[in-house]
Motif scaffolding. Structure first.
Motif, mmCIF file in Angstrom:
data_model
loop_
_atom_site.group_PDB
_atom_site.id
_atom_site.type_symbol
_atom_site.label_atom_id
_atom_site.label_comp_id
_atom_site.label_asym_id
_atom_site.label_seq_id
_atom_site.Cartn_x
_atom_site.Cartn_y
_atom_site.Cartn_z
ATOM 1 N N ARG A 310 38.479 44.768 30.360
ATOM 2 C CA ARG A 310 38.068 44.647 31.436
ATOM 3 C C ARG A 310 38.801 43.391 32.075
ATOM 4 O O ARG A 310 39.516 43.486 33.085
ATOM 5 N N ASN A 311 39.149 42.084 31.641
ATOM 6 C CA ASN A 311 40.489 41.684 31.870
ATOM 7 C C ASN A 311 41.481 41.647 32.263
ATOM 8 O O ASN A 311 42.668 41.892 33.242
ATOM 9 N N TYR A 312 41.733 42.891 31.717
ATOM 10 C CA TYR A 312 43.330 43.742 31.384
ATOM 11 C C TYR A 312 43.787 43.994 32.367
ATOM 12 O O TYR A 312 44.045 43.868 33.545
ATOM 13 N N LEU A 313 42.675 45.073 32.899
ATOM 14 C CA LEU A 313 42.416 46.257 34.173
ATOM 15 C C LEU A 313 42.355 45.137 35.279
ATOM 16 O O LEU A 313 42.400 45.242 36.943
ATOM 17 N N LEU A 314 41.123 43.546 35.326
ATOM 18 C CA LEU A 314 40.764 43.072 36.505
ATOM 19 C C LEU A 314 43.096 42.242 36.819
ATOM 20 O O LEU A 314 42.604 41.786 38.082
ATOM 21 N N ASN A 315 43.092 41.563 35.708
ATOM 22 C CA ASN A 315 44.222 41.045 36.048
ATOM 23 C C ASN A 315 45.397 41.826 36.895
ATOM 24 O O ASN A 315 46.072 41.515 37.516
ATOM 25 N N HIS A 316 45.723 42.890 36.555
ATOM 26 C CA HIS A 316 46.371 43.950 37.148
ATOM 27 C C HIS A 316 46.085 43.835 38.876
ATOM 28 O O HIS A 316 46.813 43.678 39.526
ATOM 29 N N ILE A 317 44.509 44.169 39.171
ATOM 30 C CA ILE A 317 43.627 44.222 40.601
ATOM 31 C C ILE A 317 44.487 43.258 40.900
ATOM 32 O O ILE A 317 44.438 43.268 42.317
ATOM 33 N N ILE A 318 44.014 41.488 40.888
ATOM 34 C CA ILE A 318 43.872 40.837 41.016
ATOM 35 C C ILE A 318 45.468 39.744 41.012
ATOM 36 O O ILE A 318 45.790 39.436 42.133
ATOM 37 N N LYS A 319 46.914 40.582 40.509
ATOM 38 C CA LYS A 319 48.368 39.919 40.410
ATOM 39 C C LYS A 319 48.372 41.112 41.623
ATOM 40 O O LYS A 319 48.708 40.545 42.888
ATOM 41 N N ARG A 320 48.036 42.295 42.388
ATOM 42 C CA ARG A 320 48.131 42.412 43.603
ATOM 43 C C ARG A 320 47.389 42.187 44.545
ATOM 44 O O ARG A 320 48.509 42.408 45.496
ATOM 45 N N LEU A 321 46.727 41.774 44.550
ATOM 46 C CA LEU A 321 46.102 40.848 45.111
ATOM 47 C C LEU A 321 47.032 39.785 45.762
ATOM 48 O O LEU A 321 47.011 39.115 46.838
ATOM 49 N N ILE A 322 46.493 39.045 44.722
ATOM 50 C CA ILE A 322 47.082 37.216 44.611
ATOM 51 C C ILE A 322 48.581 37.314 45.374
ATOM 52 O O ILE A 322 49.964 36.820 45.999
ATOM 53 N N ASP A 323 50.054 38.670 45.343
ATOM 54 C CA ASP A 323 50.594 38.116 45.659
ATOM 55 C C ASP A 323 51.217 38.988 46.816
ATOM 56 O O ASP A 323 52.028 38.420 47.596
ATOM 57 N N GLU A 324 49.683 39.630 47.294
ATOM 58 C CA GLU A 324 50.193 40.378 49.015
ATOM 59 C C GLU A 324 49.832 39.137 49.733
ATOM 60 O O GLU A 324 50.464 39.046 51.021
ATOM 61 N N TYR A 325 48.491 38.782 49.077
ATOM 62 C CA TYR A 325 47.846 37.032 50.030
ATOM 63 C C TYR A 325 47.391 36.341 49.445
ATOM 64 O O TYR A 325 46.244 36.285 48.607
ATOM 65 N N PRO A 326 48.089 35.626 49.207
ATOM 66 C CA PRO A 326 48.112 34.637 48.245
ATOM 67 C C PRO A 326 47.268 33.287 48.514
ATOM 68 O O PRO A 326 47.223 32.517 47.924
ATOM 69 N N MET A 327 47.194 33.192 50.039
ATOM 70 C CA MET A 327 46.457 32.017 50.782
ATOM 71 C C MET A 327 44.796 32.486 50.853
ATOM 72 O O MET A 327 44.105 31.646 50.966
ATOM 73 N N GLU A 328 44.292 33.222 50.932
ATOM 74 C CA GLU A 328 43.497 33.990 51.119
ATOM 75 C C GLU A 328 42.212 33.370 50.017
ATOM 76 O O GLU A 328 42.413 33.569 48.679
#
Length: 410
Positions: A310-328
């Protein structure tokens, strides 16, 4: 209309004679049955008929057939006739016939379609189930519930993985902006992979030969029955999907499919599709809300499957989010607490190490960030997360003391 009704009623005479011959119903009851059926036929064939008239007719026939079965068991020693006769199957056949007439007359009545499928499944009428799903999907291709029901039937009842996948893909041709469909598709793939991994772990299926034999026993990829619908070109976004019937042989370490890369591809394509369909795509907040809502929904689905990495899967999703919205704020907290998400409080070294790593990650982010307002918000949320999840007023062990000390340093 009168001739049609008379014809339908005349077809029932051999069955009623058989019931009377078996002494399951007497003459008075047979007369009552004919009177009720005549009344129902006039109702459903009249101009003012409604779907509910068909449902009441069907309910009467179901009760009648149930009564016949009970009497057959009770009087079995008194019945001279042996073997199967017309009255043994005529009731079920008539119920199917009434359902068929009902859905043909009222193709938009989901109550009739639902009842039809439920009855067919209850009686194991495979051919009718497939034909009904195919007709319904052609008539209502944008009805998400029907697609999901069909895919679930293929996966859970028939163990037909390929057919279930095909149904999800076809559903997305018509409903590719539906978050629910993408969620269910990803849940289906996670469900399949987790069951596969659990079974292999339980039975020690290590070699590819063992795994192939297991797949042949537990997956019925037969095409004798198929829920079909007219083919249409895939949308541009769906063309990005890989061939979904990929090999599942090997281990998590050697096969990316078992690790969850296919799920991540589905997430990426689904997210791009949904964002493209966003009504107010130029409004940054609206786009963020859509992106976070979809992504967090997938995260919550992944939470349910412990056997996956699950950490592997979530890491991909969160990276996608943080790349686009690093200040949220929401995304920053998700990122900082990722390695704690599936960790329960304990006194072992793993928990303490992950806790310290998470806090080190927080300090590194805090030192680099220049927005003081954001730093204060993140600080409060991070402390709240640690307190809510790992500190209890009743606990006074060494780990709790260490955690309280670390929070003070924050």
């Amino acid at each position: 209309m009168a001739e049609k009704i008379r014809y339908y009623l005349e077809q029932q005479i051999p069955e009623l004679q058989d019931l009377q011959k078996k002494k399951l119903f007497n003459q008075k009851e047979i007369t009552m049955i004919m009177r009720r059926r005549t009344d129902f036929e006039h109702r459903i064939n009249g101009r003012g008929s409604k779907p509910n008239d068909f449902l009441k007719y069907i309910q009467f026939e179901m009760i009648l057939d149930k009564l016949r079965k009970k009497r057959l068991i009770r009087f079995k020693d008194l019945i001279d006739i042996k073997g199967t006769t017309i009255s043994d199957y005529a009731g079920q056949r008539r119920i199917f016939f009434i359902f068929e007439r009902g859905v043909n007359k009222y193709p938009k009545s989901m109550e009739l379609w639902s009842g039809y499928l439920k009855y067919a499944k209850k009686n194991g009428s495979i051919k009718i189930i497939y034909e009904t799903y195919s007709k319904l999907l052609q008539l209502q291709p944008r009805n998400i519930n029907v697609w999901l029901s069909a895919a679930k039937y293929e996966f859970e009842k028939n163990k037909n993985i390929k057919s279930s996948r095909d149904l999800f893909k076809r559903c997305l041709r018509f409903n590719n902006d539906s978050i629910e469909v993408w969620n269910e598709f990803i849940k289906f793939e996670l469900n399949y992979l987790s069951k596969l991994l659990i079974r292999r772990k339980l039975f020690g299926l290590i070699s590819e030969r063992q795994q192939i034999e297991d797949l042949s026993k537990n997956e019925l990829n037969t095409q004798e029955n198929i829920i079909s619908i007219n083919n249409e070109e895939l949308n541009d976004e769906l063309n990005q999907l890989p061939e979904l019937n990929l090999s599942t042989l090997g281990t998590i370490e050697t096969n990316p499919v078992l690790r969850g890369d296919l799920i991540l591809t589905l997430y990426d394509v689904g997210l791009s599709t949904i964002l493209k369909k966003t009504v107010d795509n130029n409004i940054k907040q609206d786009r963020f809300n859509k992106m976070f809502s979809f992504s967090y929904g997938i995260i919550q689905i992944i939470d349910q499957f412990e056997i996956m990495d699950r950490n592997y899967l979530l890491n991909h999703i969160i990276k996608r989010l943080i790349d686009e919205y690093p200040m949220e704020l929401k995304i920053i907290i998700l990122n900082l607490t990722l390695n704690l998400r599936y960790l329960k409080k304990s006194n072992d070294d793993e928990f303490v190490q992950n806790l310290q790593n998470s806090i080190k990650g927080y300090h590194a982010w805090f030192a680099k960030e220049k927005d003081n307002d954001l730093k204060m918000k993140v600080k409060l949320e991070f402390i709240k997360y640690l307190t809510d999840n790992y500190i209890s007023n009743d606990d006074d062990d060494e780990t709790t003391k260490l955690l309280k000390l670390l929070i003070k340093k924050i």
